[in-house]
Scaffold this motif. Sequence first.
Motif, PDB file in Angstrom:
ATOM      1  N   THR A 124       0.852  -1.117   0.064  1.00  0.00           N
ATOM      2  CA  THR A 124      -0.125   0.140  -0.139  1.00  0.00           C
ATOM      3  C   THR A 124       1.263   1.550  -0.386  1.00  0.00           C
ATOM      4  OG1 THR A 124       0.167  -0.157   2.398  1.00  0.00           O
ATOM      5  CG2 THR A 124      -1.998  -1.456   1.423  1.00  0.00           C
ATOM      6  N   ARG A 126       2.577   4.663   1.664  1.00  0.00           N
ATOM      7  CA  ARG A 126       2.675   5.159   2.906  1.00  0.00           C
ATOM      8  C   ARG A 126       1.642   5.933   3.751  1.00  0.00           C
ATOM      9  NH1 ARG A 126       5.986   6.385  -0.627  1.00  0.00           N
ATOM     10  NH2 ARG A 126       8.215   4.722  -0.685  1.00  0.00           N
ATOM     11  N   THR A 129      -2.845   1.982   6.796  1.00  0.00           N
ATOM     12  CA  THR A 129      -2.091   0.473   7.527  1.00  0.00           C
ATOM     13  C   THR A 129      -3.466  -0.278   7.650  1.00  0.00           C
ATOM     14  OG1 THR A 129      -2.446   2.191  10.449  1.00  0.00           O
ATOM     15  CG2 THR A 129      -0.342   2.306   8.790  1.00  0.00           C
ATOM     16  N   ARG A 130      -4.515   0.230   7.850  1.00  0.00           N
ATOM     17  CA  ARG A 130      -5.891  -0.954   7.898  1.00  0.00           C
ATOM     18  C   ARG A 130      -6.181  -0.769   6.565  1.00  0.00           C
ATOM     19  NH1 ARG A 130      -6.656   3.693  10.960  1.00  0.00           N
ATOM     20  NH2 ARG A 130      -8.877   3.400  10.121  1.00  0.00           N
ATOM     21  N   GLN A 133      -8.749   1.632   5.666  1.00  0.00           N
ATOM     22  CA  GLN A 133      -8.459   2.914   4.578  1.00  0.00           C
ATOM     23  C   GLN A 133      -7.759   2.746   3.563  1.00  0.00           C
ATOM     24  OE1 GLN A 133      -5.109   2.942   7.311  1.00  0.00           O
ATOM     25  NE2 GLN A 133      -5.347   5.174   8.170  1.00  0.00           N
ATOM     26  N   PRO A 206       4.985   0.131   2.296  1.00  0.00           N
ATOM     27  CA  PRO A 206       4.573  -1.233   3.529  1.00  0.00           C
ATOM     28  C   PRO A 206       3.387  -2.358   3.009  1.00  0.00           C
ATOM     29  CG  PRO A 206       2.905   0.971   3.130  1.00  0.00           C
ATOM     30  CD  PRO A 206       3.837   0.916   2.822  1.00  0.00           C
ATOM     31  N   LEU A 208       0.600  -4.619   4.033  1.00  0.00           N
ATOM     32  CA  LEU A 208      -0.480  -4.884   4.460  1.00  0.00           C
ATOM     33  C   LEU A 208      -0.859  -6.012   4.556  1.00  0.00           C
ATOM     34  CD1 LEU A 208      -2.419  -2.566   6.235  1.00  0.00           C
ATOM     35  CD2 LEU A 208      -4.459  -2.901   4.250  1.00  0.00           C
ATOM     36  N   THR A 407       2.614  -6.903  17.556  1.00  0.00           N
ATOM     37  CA  THR A 407       2.003  -6.807  16.108  1.00  0.00           C
ATOM     38  C   THR A 407       2.351  -8.176  15.220  1.00  0.00           C
ATOM     39  OG1 THR A 407       3.459  -4.243  16.918  1.00  0.00           O
ATOM     40  CG2 THR A 407       2.771  -4.675  14.812  1.00  0.00           C
ATOM     41  N   TYR A 446      -4.229  -9.429  10.284  1.00  0.00           N
ATOM     42  CA  TYR A 446      -3.309  -7.978   8.846  1.00  0.00           C
ATOM     43  C   TYR A 446      -1.742  -7.228   9.357  1.00  0.00           C
ATOM     44  CZ  TYR A 446      -5.807  -4.138  10.897  1.00  0.00           C
ATOM     45  OH  TYR A 446      -5.916  -2.897  11.746  1.00  0.00           O
ATOM     46  N   GLY A 448       0.766  -5.787  10.433  1.00  0.00           N
ATOM     47  CA  GLY A 448       0.713  -4.519  11.457  1.00  0.00           C
ATOM     48  C   GLY A 448      -0.259  -4.465  12.547  1.00  0.00           C
ATOM     49  N   GLN A 449      -1.125  -5.169  12.742  1.00  0.00           N
ATOM     50  CA  GLN A 449      -2.834  -5.177  13.444  1.00  0.00           C
ATOM     51  C   GLN A 449      -2.059  -5.106  15.031  1.00  0.00           C
ATOM     52  OE1 GLN A 449      -5.349  -8.427  12.938  1.00  0.00           O
ATOM     53  NE2 GLN A 449      -6.664  -6.945  14.086  1.00  0.00           N
ATOM     54  N   LYS A 450      -1.893  -4.469  15.939  1.00  0.00           N
ATOM     55  CA  LYS A 450      -2.104  -5.089  17.530  1.00  0.00           C
ATOM     56  C   LYS A 450      -3.188  -5.390  17.484  1.00  0.00           C
ATOM     57  CE  LYS A 450       1.068  -1.159  16.368  1.00  0.00           C
ATOM     58  NZ  LYS A 450       2.554  -1.686  17.046  1.00  0.00           N
TER      59      LYS A 450
END
Length: 457
Positions: A124, A126, A129-130, A133, A206, A208, A407, A446, A448-450
């Motif tokens: 994706t 920059r 992050t989700r 989006q 990044p 995703l 993460t 996904y 980067g997901q916390k």
Amino acid sequence: MKQLSKTFMKPLVAASLIVVATLSQPMVNAAEKPLQKINVAYSSISGNIAPLWVTQDKGFFRKYGLEVQSILIESGTTTAQALVAGDISFASLAGPPAIQSSLRGADVVMIAGVINTLTFQLFTERGITRPDQFKGKSVGVTRYGSATDFAIRYALDKYGLDANKEVAVLQLGNQPAQLAALEAGKVQGAMLSMPTSVRAKKLGFPMLADLQMLGLEYQHTSIATSRALLKSKPDLARDFMRAFIEGIHYAKTHRRETIEIIAKYLRTDDKDVLDETYDSIVQTLVPEKPYPTQKGIQIILREMGAKDPAARAARPEQFVDTTILKELESSGFIDKLYKSTATVAKAAPRSEPAPATVPTKANVQVADAKTKPFTSEEKAKPAAKQAPVAPEATAALKAKIAVQEYTVKGGDTLGKIAEQFYGTGTKWEKVYEANRESVKNPNYIYIGQKLNIPADG
């Protein structure tokens, strides 16, 4: 190259066919019988084609009496047309165009499965992050109906987005064109595979989602031919499959040589690209016994069935013929290849033991300390008392241990995360229950997901 039929020339020119000249290879068994000349096509330049390149370059086709000329046709549909026309005998072909051609009445059948899952990664721009989006954004695919098109629609659907209403899917051509569009800001996401995905990573885009995280069986790459050839030239198909299976074995057991071949076809000396292509594709995804995945074919049919009634009525077994593969497996042909490799490895001389450590004063003192018996005085010495911990510090420590933040990385599943923290993947539900607000479906997380990881017990 042999003369191609007139009916095939027009689509062939439109697809910008590139002919790769047959390499000069040592003649194996050439004295026994003349080599049979055939054309074999592949529809992309990617690590997925590595077993075919290795089979040709290391002379396994010639070993079984075949003189193969490799042809790149950058269109799965045109490749299928070439099979039907008889201009090529076999093809490394993605599952969707093979299935779609067959549904339309073309004589195309898959006889082997090379990659039986999706190898794409969603990169994706920059700032994204989700998955949510992507609403109102554009994503790139190679062609509509291609594996990349299926992959992006499948992934967006699993993340709760409607690719037909909430996201614009754009047809951009090959994967380098997708990356170029991402760089230029024309799209905000692109489905890429190696080596293009490694280049995207180096450019700082990044990732995703890694579609291998979805645990999806999917007929990504196959070996296809026509039923007419299987019926009229069974020995040719048998020789082709013997050579191809030996090529897979060689690729899996000769890392350096295989990487050299991959480097030549990908036209790169980037060590990161080559190592990742070999490790994640050749070693991890290419099966020793290359059966197609009927479950993966069913998933493709289900996707096609949304628009095509013929796909809804079709069954996976209509599109495969594994008669020759089963024959080679039952004869022990495949097992003998890997058994001989294991025997050689076992018989290899052991490496020399490491030289003994030269004794030093410190070493001797340590050794003495380990072996010397305790004196009565030493035994009588009480252990040092531990300083008491303040109650508030104990409470803070317990709170910290109770929940950890993790993460998500590429390749993760809830099962793998549970195994990492609890020692067993069977406790994945513990992680899921602690993250129900952010994880709508336990199969789809996904990068980067916390995630909150509660303490075990």
